[in-house]
Design a protein around this motif. Sequence first.
Motif, mmCIF file in Angstrom:
data_model
loop_
_atom_site.group_PDB
_atom_site.id
_atom_site.type_symbol
_atom_site.label_atom_id
_atom_site.label_comp_id
_atom_site.label_asym_id
_atom_site.label_seq_id
_atom_site.Cartn_x
_atom_site.Cartn_y
_atom_site.Cartn_z
ATOM 1 N N ALA A 47 0.847 -1.195 0.000
ATOM 2 C CA ALA A 47 0.000 0.000 0.000
ATOM 3 C C ALA A 47 0.877 1.237 0.000
ATOM 4 O O ALA A 47 1.851 1.319 0.760
ATOM 5 N N LEU A 48 0.528 2.201 -0.846
ATOM 6 C CA LEU A 48 1.198 3.498 -0.890
ATOM 7 C C LEU A 48 0.195 4.518 -0.368
ATOM 8 O O LEU A 48 -0.855 4.746 -0.986
ATOM 9 N N VAL A 49 0.476 5.111 0.797
ATOM 10 C CA VAL A 49 -0.497 5.971 1.460
ATOM 11 C C VAL A 49 0.053 7.382 1.617
ATOM 12 O O VAL A 49 1.267 7.611 1.581
ATOM 13 N N LEU A 81 -6.777 4.200 5.909
ATOM 14 C CA LEU A 81 -5.839 3.417 6.708
ATOM 15 C C LEU A 81 -6.445 2.108 7.196
ATOM 16 O O LEU A 81 -5.737 1.121 7.368
ATOM 17 N N ASN A 82 -7.753 2.081 7.423
ATOM 18 C CA ASN A 82 -8.383 0.832 7.817
ATOM 19 C C ASN A 82 -8.347 -0.188 6.687
ATOM 20 O O ASN A 82 -8.187 -1.391 6.921
ATOM 21 N N LEU A 83 -8.489 0.287 5.461
ATOM 22 C CA LEU A 83 -8.360 -0.596 4.302
ATOM 23 C C LEU A 83 -6.935 -1.129 4.198
ATOM 24 O O LEU A 83 -6.714 -2.319 3.913
ATOM 25 N N VAL A 84 -5.956 -0.271 4.429
ATOM 26 C CA VAL A 84 -4.554 -0.693 4.384
ATOM 27 C C VAL A 84 -4.298 -1.805 5.393
ATOM 28 O O VAL A 84 -3.655 -2.812 5.090
ATOM 29 N N LYS A 85 -4.811 -1.614 6.599
ATOM 30 C CA LYS A 85 -4.595 -2.595 7.662
ATOM 31 C C LYS A 85 -5.143 -3.965 7.267
ATOM 32 O O LYS A 85 -4.566 -4.997 7.598
ATOM 33 N N ARG A 86 -6.247 -3.961 6.547
ATOM 34 C CA ARG A 86 -6.880 -5.215 6.156
ATOM 35 C C ARG A 86 -6.219 -5.854 4.936
ATOM 36 O O ARG A 86 -6.164 -7.073 4.812
ATOM 37 N N PHE A 87 -5.711 -5.022 4.015
ATOM 38 C CA PHE A 87 -5.308 -5.521 2.705
ATOM 39 C C PHE A 87 -3.809 -5.759 2.556
ATOM 40 O O PHE A 87 -3.379 -6.777 2.002
ATOM 41 N N ALA A 88 -3.007 -4.810 3.016
ATOM 42 C CA ALA A 88 -1.594 -4.784 2.628
ATOM 43 C C ALA A 88 -0.713 -5.620 3.550
ATOM 44 O O ALA A 88 -0.974 -5.768 4.746
ATOM 45 N N GLN A 89 0.366 -6.144 2.978
ATOM 46 C CA GLN A 89 1.402 -6.827 3.749
ATOM 47 C C GLN A 89 2.520 -5.861 4.142
ATOM 48 O O GLN A 89 3.202 -6.059 5.146
ATOM 49 N N VAL A 93 8.639 8.772 3.223
ATOM 50 C CA VAL A 93 9.138 9.061 4.570
ATOM 51 C C VAL A 93 9.258 7.818 5.441
ATOM 52 O O VAL A 93 9.987 7.823 6.436
ATOM 53 N N GLU A 94 8.527 6.741 5.089
ATOM 54 C CA GLU A 94 8.607 5.538 5.923
ATOM 55 C C GLU A 94 8.084 4.331 5.157
ATOM 56 O O GLU A 94 7.128 4.431 4.395
ATOM 57 N N THR A 95 8.747 3.189 5.347
ATOM 58 C CA THR A 95 8.310 1.915 4.776
ATOM 59 C C THR A 95 8.488 0.840 5.825
ATOM 60 O O THR A 95 9.523 0.767 6.487
ATOM 61 N N ASN A 96 7.455 -0.010 5.974
ATOM 62 C CA ASN A 96 7.556 -1.081 6.963
ATOM 63 C C ASN A 96 6.449 -2.095 6.714
ATOM 64 O O ASN A 96 5.551 -1.863 5.895
ATOM 65 N N THR A 97 6.521 -3.217 7.405
ATOM 66 C CA THR A 97 5.415 -4.159 7.352
ATOM 67 C C THR A 97 4.178 -3.501 7.953
ATOM 68 O O THR A 97 4.292 -2.589 8.792
ATOM 69 N N THR A 98 3.015 -3.949 7.532
ATOM 70 C CA THR A 98 1.773 -3.327 7.996
ATOM 71 C C THR A 98 1.652 -3.398 9.510
ATOM 72 O O THR A 98 1.344 -2.392 10.172
ATOM 73 N N GLU A 99 1.898 -4.550 10.068
ATOM 74 C CA GLU A 99 1.761 -4.719 11.511
ATOM 75 C C GLU A 99 2.716 -3.815 12.272
ATOM 76 O O GLU A 99 2.331 -3.145 13.240
ATOM 77 N N GLU A 100 3.964 -3.733 11.820
ATOM 78 C CA GLU A 100 4.950 -2.921 12.521
ATOM 79 C C GLU A 100 4.660 -1.436 12.364
ATOM 80 O O GLU A 100 4.813 -0.656 13.313
ATOM 81 N N LEU A 101 4.223 -1.022 11.169
ATOM 82 C CA LEU A 101 3.968 0.405 10.951
ATOM 83 C C LEU A 101 2.806 0.901 11.800
ATOM 84 O O LEU A 101 2.857 1.985 12.381
ATOM 85 N N SER A 112 1.696 -0.471 14.618
ATOM 86 C CA SER A 112 1.965 -0.609 16.056
ATOM 87 C C SER A 112 3.101 0.290 16.527
ATOM 88 O O SER A 112 3.137 0.705 17.683
ATOM 89 N N ASN A 113 4.031 0.611 15.627
ATOM 90 C CA ASN A 113 5.200 1.386 16.046
ATOM 91 C C ASN A 113 5.657 2.334 14.931
ATOM 92 O O ASN A 113 6.748 2.188 14.378
ATOM 93 N N PRO A 114 4.831 3.335 14.569
ATOM 94 C CA PRO A 114 5.238 4.281 13.521
ATOM 95 C C PRO A 114 6.429 5.110 13.962
ATOM 96 O O PRO A 114 6.533 5.496 15.126
ATOM 97 N N GLN A 115 7.306 5.418 13.010
ATOM 98 C CA GLN A 115 8.539 6.138 13.338
ATOM 99 C C GLN A 115 8.491 7.610 12.940
ATOM 100 O O GLN A 115 8.927 8.477 13.680
ATOM 101 N N HIS A 116 7.993 7.899 11.762
ATOM 102 C CA HIS A 116 8.029 9.268 11.258
ATOM 103 C C HIS A 116 6.870 10.094 11.821
ATOM 104 O O HIS A 116 5.754 9.585 11.963
#
Length: 542
Positions: free
Chosen positions: A35-37, A214-222, A233-241, A243-247
């Motif tokens: 997903a590109l958000v 973002l709810n769609l992203v959580k359901r769809f993207a890996q 600005v940031e790339t990560n697995t869906t679960e990690e992003l 639960s623990n966003p950095q930017h």
Amino acid sequence: MAQPLLEIDRFSVRFGDKVAVQELSLSIARGERVALVGESGSGKSVTALSILRLVAQAELSGRILLDGDDLLQKTEQQMRGIRGADVAMVFQEPMTALNPLYTIGKQIAESLRLHEGLRPNAARQRGIELLKRTGIPEPERRIDSFPHQLSGGQRQRAMIAMALACRPRLLLADEPTTALDVTVRQQIVDLLIGLQEQEAADRGMAVLLITHDLNLVKRFAQRVAVMEKGVLVETNTTEELFSNPQHPYTKRLLDSEPQRAIDAIEPDARTLLDVEGLAIDYRIPAKGWRSMFGRATFRAVHELDLNLRRGETLGIVGESGSGKSTLAATVLGLQRPATGEIRIDGIPLPKSGQSRERRELCARMQVVFQDPFGSLSPRMTVEQIIGEGLAVHHAHIDPKDRRGRVAALLEEVGMPAESMVRYPHEFSGGQRQRIAIARALAVEPELLVLDEPTSALDVSIQKQVLNLLTKLQKKYQLSYLFITHDLAVMRAMAHRVIVMKSGRIVEAGDTLDVLRTPLHPYTQSLLASSLINQSASSRTTA
């Protein structure tokens, strides 16, 4: 490591002096869903269109490698062989993307004829199989339908069928569910996941999803990539992003879920709107021998009762065709004929004519529409748009005072007074919606009908507009009739909610009670289809 299916390497897009995408590097593996958000203007759609080389009058630099082959080095003729065959796209608004002059079958067959050389009969049979695969009922009949003869969800399924016709290696999905109801949205998401997993097993098809949901992203993207103003600005697995966003920008996006901050209704608040026994019929052409005897009728709203108190928000939810907007238009006096009675502050709304009493009652009600660009005249300045209602309903105000009132209204909704000399196209979507709200407030109404006022906006802009509406309600004790299919917005804004299905109210009650413990099966299905985090209601305050 195996070579990625798609590799974007230091890619930039420039329109003259403006840089839309800057030094973007992103890879997608075979069989992966990414997903590109980001908000509008972040460069998401420009990036997707650039992969297909569909961005006009732009300077592209860097590399876009598909299986190691640089698409930026391809000729236009070579790209025509790649579009649809190796890389396909599902657009946001299928009614705009589909050709209204051709049947669905002909549009699917065109791709099969160009890329696979299938003859008409074989292409038609493949088209029927694709429509069946995407879940369109009666595919043998629907393949001969024109786009306007399909529902929104069916048109999007047809778009997906067209995109998958030649079994592409990469599917680009640009906001594929934005305009759809929650139940249809879930169906399309589940369909895309199922089809991608099937194709990934066979050909390793990957999907790049462009969205601000973002709810769609959580359901769809890996995996998720976040863009801000053209920069990744940031790339990560869906679960990690999640639960623990950095930017900081990612954190701000994730914190954009609307929060409930409405005041409780005063116990002695008077009833402003009272609707009793309202029924609305449409005349439709009769079929067969009945056409000789006139037209048939379709009942859009069935004997409906509701009331709305001063300072209260009544939410109306339901799928397309449930009668929400028809009800709102009738309350505003824009939809006739209807039976039953509508009373404003105890005064019956006249059912016809242009009497002074009717005009005065209608001035106490205003509307904010879903599409702020479509509802604002492109030929009028902001001053003329907001001042029009004042000129009609308060003709005694001289032009100088009217101009001062317009400036004050703009500042009230968070816009600078100097905006009044500009035109709607010079503003962002959120700014245009603020102008639409200022226009609605100009005649000092008591009731605002809000018809999907934030569905076309990014999550952060949506939150700003909802906060503005909450502030205005508290300040002026406005009553809102709030129509939406976004249950997260409903949870944040509405004191009470009614759920409509096929023109009838199937459930009504306190918003939080209905969302926590829905009683009707239809309400339960809406909540099951919604992608909102139900536990978030525990953080809200009334």
